[in-house]
Design a protein around this motif. Structure first.
Motif, short mmCIF file in Angstrom:
data_model
loop_
_atom_site.label_atom_id
_atom_site.label_comp_id
_atom_site.label_asym_id
_atom_site.label_seq_id
_atom_site.Cartn_x
_atom_site.Cartn_y
_atom_site.Cartn_z
N ARG A 40 -0.45 -23.94 0.08
CA ARG A 40 -1.59 -24.82 0.32
C ARG A 40 -2.47 -24.19 1.40
N LEU A 41 -3.78 -24.09 1.10
CA LEU A 41 -4.72 -23.53 2.05
C LEU A 41 -5.20 -24.62 2.99
N GLY A 42 -5.06 -24.40 4.29
CA GLY A 42 -5.48 -25.38 5.27
C GLY A 42 -6.98 -25.36 5.50
N GLU A 43 -7.47 -26.39 6.20
CA GLU A 43 -8.90 -26.49 6.48
C GLU A 43 -9.27 -25.82 7.79
N THR A 44 -8.29 -25.48 8.63
CA THR A 44 -8.54 -24.84 9.92
C THR A 44 -7.84 -23.49 9.97
N PRO A 45 -8.29 -22.60 10.85
CA PRO A 45 -7.63 -21.28 10.93
C PRO A 45 -6.18 -21.42 11.40
N GLY A 46 -5.37 -20.46 10.98
CA GLY A 46 -4.00 -20.41 11.44
C GLY A 46 -3.94 -20.04 12.91
N ALA A 47 -2.75 -20.18 13.49
CA ALA A 47 -2.60 -19.92 14.92
C ALA A 47 -2.67 -18.44 15.25
N SER A 48 -2.21 -17.58 14.35
CA SER A 48 -2.18 -16.15 14.63
C SER A 48 -2.20 -15.37 13.33
N GLY A 49 -2.45 -14.09 13.44
CA GLY A 49 -2.45 -13.20 12.29
C GLY A 49 -2.61 -11.76 12.75
N PHE A 50 -2.45 -10.84 11.83
CA PHE A 50 -2.66 -9.44 12.20
C PHE A 50 -3.30 -8.69 11.04
N TYR A 51 -3.93 -7.58 11.38
CA TYR A 51 -4.56 -6.72 10.40
C TYR A 51 -4.11 -5.29 10.64
N ASP A 52 -3.59 -4.64 9.58
CA ASP A 52 -3.21 -3.23 9.64
C ASP A 52 -4.31 -2.40 9.00
N ALA A 53 -4.89 -1.49 9.76
CA ALA A 53 -5.91 -0.62 9.21
C ALA A 53 -5.30 0.37 8.23
N PRO A 54 -6.09 0.87 7.29
CA PRO A 54 -5.57 1.92 6.41
C PRO A 54 -5.25 3.17 7.22
N VAL A 55 -4.32 3.97 6.73
CA VAL A 55 -3.95 5.20 7.42
C VAL A 55 -5.14 6.16 7.42
N HIS A 56 -5.40 6.75 8.57
CA HIS A 56 -6.50 7.72 8.69
C HIS A 56 -5.93 9.13 8.77
N ASP A 57 -6.50 10.02 7.98
CA ASP A 57 -6.10 11.42 7.94
C ASP A 57 -7.07 12.25 8.77
N ALA A 58 -6.58 12.83 9.86
CA ALA A 58 -7.43 13.66 10.69
C ALA A 58 -7.64 15.04 10.09
N GLY A 59 -6.96 15.34 9.00
CA GLY A 59 -7.11 16.63 8.34
C GLY A 59 -6.14 17.68 8.84
N THR A 60 -5.70 17.52 10.08
CA THR A 60 -4.73 18.42 10.69
C THR A 60 -4.18 17.71 11.92
N ALA A 61 -3.22 18.32 12.59
CA ALA A 61 -2.69 17.71 13.81
C ALA A 61 -3.81 17.49 14.81
N SER B 43 1.54 6.85 14.88
CA SER B 43 1.10 8.09 14.24
C SER B 43 2.28 8.80 13.60
N GLY B 44 1.98 9.74 12.72
CA GLY B 44 3.01 10.51 12.02
C GLY B 44 2.39 11.63 11.22
N ASN B 45 3.22 12.43 10.59
CA ASN B 45 2.75 13.57 9.82
C ASN B 45 3.03 13.44 8.33
N SER B 46 3.42 12.26 7.87
CA SER B 46 3.53 11.98 6.44
C SER B 46 2.40 11.03 6.06
N ALA B 47 1.90 11.16 4.82
CA ALA B 47 0.72 10.41 4.42
C ALA B 47 0.94 8.90 4.44
N LYS B 48 2.17 8.47 4.17
CA LYS B 48 2.50 7.05 4.22
C LYS B 48 3.46 6.79 5.38
#
Length: 743
Positions: free
Chosen positions: A402-423, A447-452
């Protein structure tokens, strides 16, 4: 100078920037309790409450009875559940067939369920199921109960619609000559609307064997239909859904032979055979392109994990249409990545659900799309209005939210992984946001050195809280990701409008991409007068070895005139499907301003250039409007607009301040700082005695701030004077210079 944010600096060895500030930037991330507006603003999503959670992999259909009870049909064990207004659920009935794709409730509150494959329509009352109609078809995809008590049954794989007045009395109402009838609805005038597959035809059926095609979609299947009281009809189209559900039914049927399904409830059988009085008109043969798309869908094995069925990379996968009362059609939304499964229409907005993490979108009358929320299930299969709220049924795990009429108390957003092209060496993370009193906002990085991201990546960092620039503690790597954690207060929500991450990659060749807002140079008046056809140097200084130039005033110093001035050129592309002549207007607005200012109106060209100095340093948005008013009456004229990404205008070079200078015995040490008022510094170099430029590193290792400190050590200098020129560049490639004379 002008800089389009989000593009690398012009210096190949300078600091790179990853900036997210638009809808297209943010939509690629992962949402948990967070909404995204079309303007590219992140905020807390409406509160999402779980009404019902089954142990079944998918809820195919959900309806609400007049008494407030909800009924949910599930797969792949053919179960129908009742959920009362208090949220208590119970199993009402289990069919002999593995799938119950369709439910309907009539005006008296009687429940009807259509089973597949090779099933029938059952009427369920007081926990007892009675066979109500046997269409003798492979699948029953959809049911619709009319206000006069008639039940319509949409079937496959022969694309027939049946009209059932009561138990024991049913007939073939219309033969579409398609393979499947995938959606049914009854409009306010009692006319039947039917969506089909594989040619994506939407019918309006007014009587037995009498139909009119409202729309012929380019997509194979019309899945959902929503008529409004004013005669407007909204429809959702996609490809591959039928193959997916049919394969699910066949797989579940095979599982019955091995594990079996325990059947509960009492079933009384009344055999009602459909009376075929003649086939309907053969509208047209199947579209070969759509057949190819369906063939691709049918070749894919479907499991309860709901993997994509149709590989339609690069082409439209789904669309939402509006069919106006005069039968004109408008495409409101399309996607190459997501399938639309259901829609819910009202006067204020349209809600539609997809198979991309169970997303639910809102579409306003001006066609602005908002990602309302993400259930993070494989797909949201159905939307249903309920007591001033909206219910959403999902697949992967069959749940009802059920979708409420007011915003939830909290939430988070994960950005897509960004590739710098090299270290890369990470710099700082900064963001623009509105933070109401009591609300909280913090960021983390990893951060990491694998694409996912996997277990080889670093852990999420400690919270970053300085919006003007928080140093990133994650280890140097090729890939990086950030997370925003939002907390609301008293119904208010944080609002994120942009995030910037600076980093220093290994030196790679520069990449220059074209943009629609560019800076260019124009010759000054003095240069224009002295220019020659040879087009050689922009300026010249003549020095002779005679004293003929000397006067009683002495020898004058010749100033080197500036060769050009900067201009901003805004270009755009537009077309009209009718070939009408378009009129444009160009507006601008500063990043901290609320109102648009007109640069020039009544334009027929698709470009405008103006002096860059008329805009002070800062970030700006440009808006282009187009109208066909010159080719149409005022009431029929249409217009459109497009807003550019933020553009940084920076005409002021950095200022270099020289500090400590020591020079003795062929060794020199110079300390200096560079500062810029508008944009972050990106590069610093020095030249010794007019030789080539040599890059310098900032004292903190990364040149990414409005102010940076530097030190320069020179050794093995020959005796005598030496000229050291220091050069610093900001994000807009403005150059600031200073000289140090060693003697």
């Amino acid at each position: 100078m002008l800089l389009a944010t989000g593009t690398p600096a012009l210096f190949g060895s300078g600091t790179a920037v990853w900036e997210m500030n638009s809808y297209l930037d943010f939509i690629r991330g992962r949402f948990e309790g967070v909404s995204l507006s079309r303007d590219g603003r992140l905020s807390l999503a409406p509160k999402l409450d779980t009404v019902f959670s089954s142990d079944q992999p998918v809820i195919w259909s959900v309806v609400q009875a007049p008494d407030g009870n909800l009924y949910a049909a599930t797969g792949h064990r053919g179960r129908v559940y009742r959920i009362d207004p208090a949220g208590k659920s119970s199993l009402v009935w289990t069919a002999d067939q593995p799938e119950v794709f369709a439910l309907a409730v009539d005006r008296a509150g009687a429940l009807y369920a259509g089973t597949s494959p090779d099933g029938a329509v059952y009427r369920i009352e007081n926990g007892k199921a009675t066979e109500y109609f046997a269409p003798k078809t492979k699948y029953i995809w959809t049911l619709a109960a009319a206000s006069d008590g008639v039940l319509y049954v949409g079937t496959g794989d022969q694309g027939r619609i049946f009209r059932v007045e009561s138990a024991g009395k049913g007939e073939l109402y219309y033969d579409t000559a398609q393979s499947h009838v995938t959606g049914l609805a009854v409009d306010m005038q009692g006319r039947l609307l039917a969506g089909t597959e594989p040619n994506g035809l939407l019918y309006r059926i007014t009587a037995k064997d009498k139909a009119f095609v409202l729309y012929d979609s380019t997509l194979p299947e019309i899945r959902a239909i929503a008529p409004l009281p004013d005669g407007t009809v909204y429809a959702a189209a996609l490809g591959g859904s039928i193959a997916k559900r049919a394969q699910s039914a066949q797989q579940a049927l095979q599982n019955l032979g091995t594990g079996g399904v325990v059947t509960s409830g009492t079933t009384t059988t009344i055999t009602v055979e459909a009376q075929q009085t003649g086939p309907g008109p053969d509208v047209k043969p199947p579209d070969p392109a759509k057949q190819a798309q369906q063939a691709a869908a049918s070749a894919t094995q479907v499991t309860t994990q709901f993997s994509p069925v149709t590989d339609t990379s690069g082409v439209e996968k789904s669309a939402v249409y509006r069919i106006n009362p005069d039968n004109t059609v408008e495409t409101l939304w399309t996607s190459k990545e997501e399938d639309v499964y259901d829609l819910l229409a009202s006067d204020k907005q349209i809600l539609f659900s997809t198979d991309e993490s169970g997303r639910i979108y809102g579409l306003s009358p001006d066609r602005r799309v908002t990602l309302l929320l993400q259930t993070n299930e494989a797909e949201t299969t159905r939307l249903l209005p309920s007591r001033n709220s909206v219910l959403a049924a999902t697949g992967n795990m069959g749940r009802i939210f059920r979708l409420g009429e007011t915003p939830g108390a909290s939430g988070f957003y994960d950005a897509p992984v960004h590739d710098a092209g090299t270290a890369a060496r990470w710099g700082s993370l900064s963001w623009r946001a509105d933070l109401p009193a009591g609300a909280a906002l913090q960021f983390r990085t990893r951060s990491g050195n694998s694409a996912k991201p996997d277990r080889t990546w670093s852990e999420w960092s400690e919270p970053l809280t300085n919006a003007n620039g928080s140093r990133i503690p994650s280890p140097n790597a090729r890939y990086i990701e950030w997370k925003a954690e939002l907390k609301g207060a008293n119904g208010a929500t944080p609002l994120i409008t942009g995030v910037t991450l600076a980093y220093l990659p290994q030196n790679l060749p520069p990449v220059i991409k074209s943009i629609n807002v560019i800076s260019q140079t124009a010759a000054t008046a003095q240069t224009a007068k002295t220019s020659t056809s040879s087009g050689s140097s922009a300026f010249s200084v003549t020095v002779t070895d005679t004293d003929s130039a000397a006067t009683s005033s002495g020898t004058p110093t010749q100033a080197v005139a500036r060769a050009s001035t900067d201009q901003i050129s805004v270009t755009w592309q537009a077309e009209d499907p009718d070939g009408d002549r378009l009129v444009y207007a160009l507006y601008f607005r500063g990043d901290d301003e609320n109102q648009w200012k007109l640069l020039k109106g009544d334009l027929h060209e698709n470009s405008l250039s103006f002096d860059a100095n008329v805009l002070a340093d800062g970030k700006y948005h440009f808006r282009v409007t187009a109208t066909d008013r010159e080719s149409n009456p005022p009431a029929a004229a249409r217009d459109a607009e497009l807003v550019s990404a933020p553009v940084l205008i920076d005409n002021t070079p950095p200022a270099i301040t020289v500090g400590t200078v020591r020079y003795a015995q062929g060794t020199a040490h110079i300390e200096f700082s560079a500062a810029d008022a508008a944009s972050a510094l990106r590069h610093c170099e020095y030249s010794l005695d007019a030789a080539g430029w040599v890059p310098l590193e900032a004292a903190d290792g990364v040149i990414d701030s409005l102010r940076e400190s530097f030190s320069l050590d020179l050794n093995n200098l020959s005796p005598g004077e030496h000229l050291v020129v220091l050069r610093a560049a900001d994000s807009a490639n403005n150059i600031g210079l200073a000289k140090v004379l060693l003697k």
